[in-house]
Write a protein that holds these residues in place. Structure first.
Motif, PDB file in Angstrom:
ATOM      1  N   UNK A  58       0.806  -1.218   0.000  1.00 32.67           N
ATOM      2  CA  UNK A  58       0.000   0.000   0.000  1.00 32.67           C
ATOM      3  C   UNK A  58       0.833   1.260   0.000  1.00 32.67           C
ATOM      4  N   UNK A  59       2.150   1.112  -0.284  1.00 30.89           N
ATOM      5  CA  UNK A  59       3.027   2.297  -0.335  1.00 30.89           C
ATOM      6  C   UNK A  59       3.021   2.847  -1.765  1.00 30.89           C
ATOM      7  N   UNK A  60       3.630   4.026  -1.928  1.00 30.53           N
ATOM      8  CA  UNK A  60       3.752   4.589  -3.267  1.00 30.53           C
ATOM      9  C   UNK A  60       5.052   4.106  -3.913  1.00 30.53           C
ATOM     10  N   UNK A  61       4.967   3.736  -5.194  1.00 36.16           N
ATOM     11  CA  UNK A  61       6.197   3.377  -5.893  1.00 36.16           C
ATOM     12  C   UNK A  61       6.977   4.660  -6.168  1.00 36.16           C
ATOM     13  N   UNK A  62       8.206   4.550  -6.648  1.00 39.14           N
ATOM     14  CA  UNK A  62       9.059   5.748  -6.734  1.00 39.14           C
ATOM     15  C   UNK A  62       8.509   6.754  -7.745  1.00 39.14           C
ATOM     16  N   UNK A  63       8.699   8.025  -7.400  1.00 43.03           N
ATOM     17  CA  UNK A  63       8.266   9.101  -8.296  1.00 43.03           C
ATOM     18  C   UNK A  63       8.916   8.936  -9.668  1.00 43.03           C
ATOM     19  N   UNK A  64      10.165   8.535  -9.643  1.00 45.07           N
ATOM     20  CA  UNK A  64      10.929   8.391 -10.881  1.00 45.07           C
ATOM     21  C   UNK A  64      10.260   7.395 -11.844  1.00 45.07           C
ATOM     22  N   UNK A  65       9.862   6.243 -11.303  1.00 48.21           N
ATOM     23  CA  UNK A  65       9.240   5.212 -12.138  1.00 48.21           C
ATOM     24  C   UNK A  65       7.908   5.707 -12.705  1.00 48.21           C
ATOM     25  N   UNK A  66       7.074   6.255 -11.811  1.00 42.69           N
ATOM     26  CA  UNK A  66       5.755   6.704 -12.246  1.00 42.69           C
ATOM     27  C   UNK A  66       5.883   7.823 -13.281  1.00 42.69           C
ATOM     28  N   UNK A  86      -2.616   9.734 -10.668  1.00 44.96           N
ATOM     29  CA  UNK A  86      -1.392  10.529 -10.795  1.00 44.96           C
ATOM     30  C   UNK A  86      -1.783  11.977 -11.012  1.00 44.96           C
ATOM     31  N   UNK A  87      -1.178  12.951 -10.380  1.00 40.47           N
ATOM     32  CA  UNK A  87      -0.134  12.847  -9.368  1.00 40.47           C
ATOM     33  C   UNK A  87      -0.682  12.413  -8.016  1.00 40.47           C
ATOM     34  N   UNK A  88       0.185  11.842  -7.189  1.00 35.01           N
ATOM     35  CA  UNK A  88      -0.203  11.357  -5.872  1.00 35.01           C
ATOM     36  C   UNK A  88       0.538  12.082  -4.758  1.00 35.01           C
ATOM     37  N   UNK A  89       1.408  13.001  -5.099  1.00 36.79           N
ATOM     38  CA  UNK A  89       2.063  13.831  -4.076  1.00 36.79           C
ATOM     39  C   UNK A  89       2.494  15.147  -4.734  1.00 36.79           C
ATOM     40  N   UNK A  90       2.975  16.073  -3.886  1.00 36.36           N
ATOM     41  CA  UNK A  90       3.302  17.405  -4.397  1.00 36.36           C
ATOM     42  C   UNK A  90       4.437  17.353  -5.418  1.00 36.36           C
ATOM     43  N   UNK A  91       5.407  16.483  -5.170  1.00 38.79           N
ATOM     44  CA  UNK A  91       6.524  16.379  -6.108  1.00 38.79           C
ATOM     45  C   UNK A  91       6.015  15.979  -7.504  1.00 38.79           C
ATOM     46  N   UNK A  92       5.132  14.972  -7.538  1.00 40.67           N
ATOM     47  CA  UNK A  92       4.583  14.528  -8.823  1.00 40.67           C
ATOM     48  C   UNK A  92       3.755  15.635  -9.475  1.00 40.67           C
ATOM     49  N   UNK A  93       3.041  16.410  -8.644  1.00 38.28           N
ATOM     50  CA  UNK A  93       2.217  17.496  -9.183  1.00 38.28           C
ATOM     51  C   UNK A  93       3.104  18.564  -9.835  1.00 38.28           C
TER      52      UNK A  93
END
Ligand code: ADP
Length: 182
Positions: A58-66, A86-93
């Motif tokens: 239930x964790x998030x996979x790496x931002x890099x992969x996504x 997606x996005x699932x966090x601020x970095x991804x946004x």
């Protein structure tokens, strides 16, 4: 109808169901990172094996992969699109924002599906996917609240957020979404 979209909501809110219906009716490309990651898992690749372990906790996979998965797809699309999961966090946004600037296709609207936690847990347990057992669900909800829910605020400040009550029949929720995007 707007056609550069993002559906946001906790696991079990019905994002995937609504996104599938919407994309079918309006001919958009449905970009679900959960589905794309599950495809990677089924392919049996090393990357997939690593991702499966993380997803099943239930964790998030790496931002890099996504990000690499999303970027590859978005660069190829020549029609409207709908991002789901997606996005699932601020970095991804932030990364998404830069990517969309690069391809000159800014996000037009964000649908936020709202639903109470006890319904979510019931729905997810009924769905019974590999990552749908009670402990993992509780972890996914916690991560959603910590990492993903802040995006609601972010898009609300940008003035592109539409909140929809996800606790109704599928067709009722669908028409609310259509109305919000029309
Ligand atoms: P749900 O809608 O139930 O949250 P998804 O199918 O969207 O499920 O995602 C399943 C799992 O895939 C997540 O729990 C996470 O491990 C991984 N995942 C999907 N999208 C992302 C993302 N954008 N960033 C990191 N991990 C992701």
């Amino acid at each position: 109808m707007k056609n550069k979209l993002l559906f946001l909501g906790p696991p079990g809110a019905g994002k995937g169901t609504q996104a599938t219906l919407f994309c079918k009716k309006y001919g958009l490309d449905h970009l679900s990172t959960g589905d794309l990651l599950r495809d990677e898992v089924s392919s049996g690749s090393l990357l997939g094996l690593k991702a499966a372990e993380i997803m099943n906790r239930g964790e998030l996979v790496s931002d890099e992969l996504v990000l690499s998965i999303v970027e590859l797809r978005l660069l190829k699309i020549n029609k409207g699109w709908l991002l789901d999961g997606f996005p699932r966090n601020i970095y991804q946004a932030d990364a998404l924002k830069k990517l969309l600037q690069k391809i000159n296709q800014p996000l037009e609207s964000v649908i936020s599906l709202k639903i109470a936690d006890d319904y979510l847990i019931k729905r997810l347990l009924a769905r019974g996917r590999e990552d749908d057992n009670e402990d993992v669900i509780i972890n996914r909800l916690k991560i959603y609240r910590e990492k993903t829910a802040p995006l609601i605020d972010l898009y609300s400040k940008e003035g592109i957020l539409e909140s929809i009550d996800g606790n109704a029949d599928i067709d009722v929720v669908f028409s609310c979404i259509e109305k919000a995007l029309g």
